[in-house]
Motif scaffolding. Structure first.
Motif, PDB file in Angstrom:
ATOM      1  N   ILE A  46       3.027   1.407 -20.772  1.00 57.59           N
ATOM      2  CA  ILE A  46       2.449   2.596 -21.401  1.00 57.59           C
ATOM      3  C   ILE A  46       2.879   3.860 -20.646  1.00 57.59           C
ATOM      4  O   ILE A  46       3.203   4.892 -21.253  1.00 57.59           O
ATOM      5  N   LEU A  47       2.915   3.798 -19.325  1.00 54.88           N
ATOM      6  CA  LEU A  47       3.340   4.962 -18.552  1.00 54.88           C
ATOM      7  C   LEU A  47       4.800   5.310 -18.817  1.00 54.88           C
ATOM      8  O   LEU A  47       5.166   6.492 -18.870  1.00 54.88           O
ATOM      9  N   ILE A  48       5.639   4.311 -18.987  1.00 56.40           N
ATOM     10  CA  ILE A  48       7.060   4.567 -19.216  1.00 56.40           C
ATOM     11  C   ILE A  48       7.283   5.225 -20.567  1.00 56.40           C
ATOM     12  O   ILE A  48       8.065   6.175 -20.702  1.00 56.40           O
ATOM     13  N   PHE A  49       6.591   4.748 -21.595  1.00 57.10           N
ATOM     14  CA  PHE A  49       6.830   5.224 -22.958  1.00 57.10           C
ATOM     15  C   PHE A  49       5.743   6.188 -23.442  1.00 57.10           C
ATOM     16  O   PHE A  49       5.610   6.383 -24.654  1.00 57.10           O
ATOM     17  N   HIS A  50       4.992   6.765 -22.538  1.00 55.60           N
ATOM     18  CA  HIS A  50       3.929   7.682 -22.955  1.00 55.60           C
ATOM     19  C   HIS A  50       4.484   8.913 -23.661  1.00 55.60           C
ATOM     20  O   HIS A  50       4.023   9.289 -24.748  1.00 55.60           O
ATOM     21  N   LEU A  51       5.488   9.545 -23.079  1.00 56.89           N
ATOM     22  CA  LEU A  51       6.065  10.744 -23.683  1.00 56.89           C
ATOM     23  C   LEU A  51       6.788  10.448 -24.996  1.00 56.89           C
ATOM     24  O   LEU A  51       6.544  11.148 -26.003  1.00 56.89           O
ATOM     25  N   PRO A  52       7.686   9.452 -25.079  1.00 57.71           N
ATOM     26  CA  PRO A  52       8.342   9.188 -26.381  1.00 57.71           C
ATOM     27  C   PRO A  52       7.361   8.821 -27.482  1.00 57.71           C
ATOM     28  O   PRO A  52       7.522   9.258 -28.627  1.00 57.71           O
ATOM     29  N   VAL A  53       6.344   8.023 -27.169  1.00 54.93           N
ATOM     30  CA  VAL A  53       5.368   7.646 -28.194  1.00 54.93           C
ATOM     31  C   VAL A  53       4.597   8.869 -28.669  1.00 54.93           C
ATOM     32  O   VAL A  53       4.333   9.029 -29.872  1.00 54.93           O
ATOM     33  N   ALA A  79      -8.425  -4.703  -2.795  1.00 55.48           N
ATOM     34  CA  ALA A  79      -8.602  -5.847  -3.697  1.00 55.48           C
ATOM     35  C   ALA A  79      -7.294  -6.129  -4.427  1.00 55.48           C
ATOM     36  O   ALA A  79      -6.734  -5.236  -5.085  1.00 55.48           O
ATOM     37  N   THR A  80      -6.798  -7.334  -4.324  1.00 57.72           N
ATOM     38  CA  THR A  80      -5.488  -7.676  -4.879  1.00 57.72           C
ATOM     39  C   THR A  80      -5.473  -7.566  -6.393  1.00 57.72           C
ATOM     40  O   THR A  80      -4.546  -6.994  -6.987  1.00 57.72           O
ATOM     41  N   ARG A  81      -6.495  -8.093  -7.050  1.00 54.30           N
ATOM     42  CA  ARG A  81      -6.506  -8.071  -8.509  1.00 54.30           C
ATOM     43  C   ARG A  81      -6.657  -6.656  -9.051  1.00 54.30           C
ATOM     44  O   ARG A  81      -6.053  -6.300 -10.067  1.00 54.30           O
ATOM     45  N   THR A  82      -7.447  -5.829  -8.378  1.00 53.99           N
ATOM     46  CA  THR A  82      -7.572  -4.434  -8.807  1.00 53.99           C
ATOM     47  C   THR A  82      -6.255  -3.694  -8.636  1.00 53.99           C
ATOM     48  O   THR A  82      -5.844  -2.908  -9.497  1.00 53.99           O
ATOM     49  N   LEU A  83      -5.561  -3.954  -7.536  1.00 54.34           N
ATOM     50  CA  LEU A  83      -4.275  -3.316  -7.305  1.00 54.34           C
ATOM     51  C   LEU A  83      -3.227  -3.790  -8.310  1.00 54.34           C
ATOM     52  O   LEU A  83      -2.379  -3.004  -8.750  1.00 54.34           O
ATOM     53  N   LEU A  84      -3.293  -5.052  -8.712  1.00 54.80           N
ATOM     54  CA  LEU A  84      -2.347  -5.561  -9.703  1.00 54.80           C
ATOM     55  C   LEU A  84      -2.593  -4.950 -11.083  1.00 54.80           C
ATOM     56  O   LEU A  84      -1.649  -4.627 -11.805  1.00 54.80           O
ATOM     57  N   SER A  85      -3.849  -4.803 -11.456  1.00 60.32           N
ATOM     58  CA  SER A  85      -4.169  -4.343 -12.810  1.00 60.32           C
ATOM     59  C   SER A  85      -4.086  -2.829 -12.962  1.00 60.32           C
ATOM     60  O   SER A  85      -3.547  -2.322 -13.938  1.00 60.32           O
ATOM     61  N   LEU A  86      -4.611  -2.087 -11.988  1.00 57.88           N
ATOM     62  CA  LEU A  86      -4.651  -0.624 -12.090  1.00 57.88           C
ATOM     63  C   LEU A  86      -3.651   0.070 -11.184  1.00 57.88           C
ATOM     64  O   LEU A  86      -3.519   1.297 -11.251  1.00 57.88           O
ATOM     65  N   GLY A  87      -2.958  -0.683 -10.332  1.00 56.49           N
ATOM     66  CA  GLY A  87      -2.064  -0.093  -9.352  1.00 56.49           C
ATOM     67  C   GLY A  87      -0.976   0.809  -9.896  1.00 56.49           C
ATOM     68  O   GLY A  87      -0.648   1.817  -9.260  1.00 56.49           O
ATOM     69  N   PRO A  88      -0.356   0.510 -11.063  1.00 56.56           N
ATOM     70  CA  PRO A  88       0.688   1.405 -11.561  1.00 56.56           C
ATOM     71  C   PRO A  88       0.241   2.839 -11.760  1.00 56.56           C
ATOM     72  O   PRO A  88       1.079   3.738 -11.783  1.00 56.56           O
ATOM     73  N   MET A  89      -1.050   3.070 -11.877  1.00 55.99           N
ATOM     74  CA  MET A  89      -1.548   4.429 -12.057  1.00 55.99           C
ATOM     75  C   MET A  89      -1.604   5.219 -10.746  1.00 55.99           C
ATOM     76  O   MET A  89      -1.432   6.440 -10.749  1.00 55.99           O
ATOM     77  N   TYR A  90      -1.857   4.542  -9.629  1.00 56.89           N
ATOM     78  CA  TYR A  90      -2.177   5.299  -8.411  1.00 56.89           C
ATOM     79  C   TYR A  90      -1.497   4.773  -7.150  1.00 56.89           C
ATOM     80  O   TYR A  90      -1.687   5.349  -6.078  1.00 56.89           O
ATOM     81  N   ASN A  91      -0.706   3.691  -7.231  1.00 55.52           N
ATOM     82  CA  ASN A  91      -0.213   3.082  -5.996  1.00 55.52           C
ATOM     83  C   ASN A  91       0.804   3.943  -5.248  1.00 55.52           C
ATOM     84  O   ASN A  91       1.153   3.625  -4.119  1.00 55.52           O
ATOM     85  N   VAL A  92       1.305   5.007  -5.855  1.00 50.42           N
ATOM     86  CA  VAL A  92       2.236   5.889  -5.141  1.00 50.42           C
ATOM     87  C   VAL A  92       1.504   7.034  -4.451  1.00 50.42           C
ATOM     88  O   VAL A  92       2.135   7.816  -3.724  1.00 50.42           O
ATOM     89  N   TYR A  93       0.204   7.130  -4.654  1.00 47.68           N
ATOM     90  CA  TYR A  93      -0.569   8.223  -4.075  1.00 47.68           C
ATOM     91  C   TYR A  93      -1.398   7.712  -2.906  1.00 47.68           C
ATOM     92  O   TYR A  93      -1.730   6.526  -2.823  1.00 47.68           O
ATOM     93  N   VAL A  94      -1.742   8.631  -2.032  1.00 46.80           N
ATOM     94  CA  VAL A  94      -2.534   8.277  -0.869  1.00 46.80           C
ATOM     95  C   VAL A  94      -3.982   8.079  -1.295  1.00 46.80           C
ATOM     96  O   VAL A  94      -4.415   8.519  -2.371  1.00 46.80           O
ATOM     97  N   GLU A  95      -4.742   7.415  -0.454  1.00 46.35           N
ATOM     98  CA  GLU A  95      -6.147   7.149  -0.761  1.00 46.35           C
ATOM     99  C   GLU A  95      -6.918   8.454  -0.912  1.00 46.35           C
ATOM    100  O   GLU A  95      -6.645   9.443  -0.222  1.00 46.35           O
ATOM    101  N   GLU A  96      -7.885   8.447  -1.822  1.00 43.10           N
ATOM    102  CA  GLU A  96      -8.705   9.607  -2.207  1.00 43.10           C
ATOM    103  C   GLU A  96      -7.935  10.637  -3.030  1.00 43.10           C
ATOM    104  O   GLU A  96      -8.480  11.697  -3.345  1.00 43.10           O
ATOM    105  N   LYS A  97      -6.682  10.376  -3.385  1.00 45.90           N
ATOM    106  CA  LYS A  97      -5.906  11.289  -4.238  1.00 45.90           C
ATOM    107  C   LYS A  97      -5.425  10.575  -5.505  1.00 45.90           C
ATOM    108  O   LYS A  97      -4.431  10.972  -6.087  1.00 45.90           O
ATOM    109  N   GLN A  98      -6.155   9.541  -5.926  1.00 42.39           N
ATOM    110  CA  GLN A  98      -5.706   8.754  -7.075  1.00 42.39           C
ATOM    111  C   GLN A  98      -5.731   9.566  -8.366  1.00 42.39           C
ATOM    112  O   GLN A  98      -4.919   9.335  -9.264  1.00 42.39           O
TER     113      GLN A  98
END
Length: 268
Positions: A105-112, A164-183
């Motif tokens: 969804i993040l990759i194709f958000h703009l074209p869609v 949490a591994t499962r939380t990072l797997l499911s929601l990580g694409p949204m915030y894993n490039v940002y530092v903590e507290e800046k999600q």
């Protein structure tokens, strides 16, 4: 839709293969539960045999019989509970599938967004089926799903988001490039993608208006990290982001200068 279906199919195949490998592996040997048997109380040789009328003699303890062994769940049942969607292994696969779909969804958000708005602007020139699908795509893929995921990230503690591994797997694409507290900085590129998609899809009649709004959006994305820096200090993300945003802003300015409304003001 085809990419989403391919990701779903591949994830289900890997899920099933993992389950089959666990099922084919030998079941762990279950140790039998020890039985508890107590002999009858014995008395020493010099101790007289207690009489029925002797009240000072200790009462005889009843013999304890063996406790029957309880049978645990079968191997197949253990595998099912482990690989069901809420089980240990099943939840891991479900979280990975959710994260891959979110990354799509993040990759194709703009074209869609661009295509959906353009189909809606066409009105009766487009078929009713395309307009319905465009409205659903814009409502869910462009607005509701990203907003719902961001709200979920906002409500989840930062420690769980990064530990949490499962939380990072499911929601990580949204915030894993940002530092903590800046999600929540992810709202900036998502908002910019939504605005650009609406402007490009709906503003086909005025290239100058498109260029002006796009310049403003690119300037906002260029200034946003200076106000709220979302990356870690050692990530070295500030310079690449500034360079890319500056190139995009210059490109939008050139597009505005080459439009039919501004071009005649600068004759060659």
């Amino acid at each position: 839709m085809m990419l989403a279906g391919a990701i779903l199919l591949i994830s289900l195949i890997l899920w099933a293969l993992h389950c089959l490998l666990e099922f084919a592996s030998p079941a762990p040997s279950s140790k039998s539960r020890p039985t508890l048997v107590s002999p009858r109380p014995s008395y020493a040789k010099d101790t007289p045999t207690p009489s029925l009328w002797d009240t000072s003699a200790p009462p005889a303890l009843p013999a304890q019989h063996s406790i029957p062994e309880r049978k645990g769940p079968t191997h197949a049942r253990r595998i099912w509970w482990r690989f069901r969607p809420k089980g240990e292994a099943g939840a891991f696969h479900a979280a990975a599938l959710y994260g891959n779909l979110l990354r799509l969804i993040l990759i194709f958000h703009l074209p869609v967004t661009v295509f959906s708005i353009y189909q809606l602007v066409l009105g009766y020139r487009a078929s009713i089926v395309s307009r319905v699908f465009a409205a659903l795509s814009f409502a869910f893929i462009s607005v509701l799903i990203p907003a719902g995921v961001m709200f979920k990230i906002y409500r989840t503690p930062s420690g769980k988001l990064y530990d949490a591994t499962r939380t990072l797997l499911s929601l990580g694409p949204m915030y894993n490039v940002y530092v903590e507290e800046k999600q929540m900085f992810r709202a900036v590129p998502l908002g910019a993608s939504l605005i650009i998609g609406i402007v490009v899809g709906a503003g086909q009649g005025s290239g100058l208006a498109q260029a002006i709004i796009l310049v403003l959006v690119e300037l906002a994305t260029l200034i946003a990290p200076a106000v709220w820096y979302p990356w870690d200090e050692g990530a070295s993300m500030g310079a690449p982001h500034t360079f890319i945003a500056a190139v995009r802003t210059i490109s939008m300015v050139l597009v505005m200068l080459m439009s039919t409304a501004v071009g005649p003001l600068f004759p060659t």
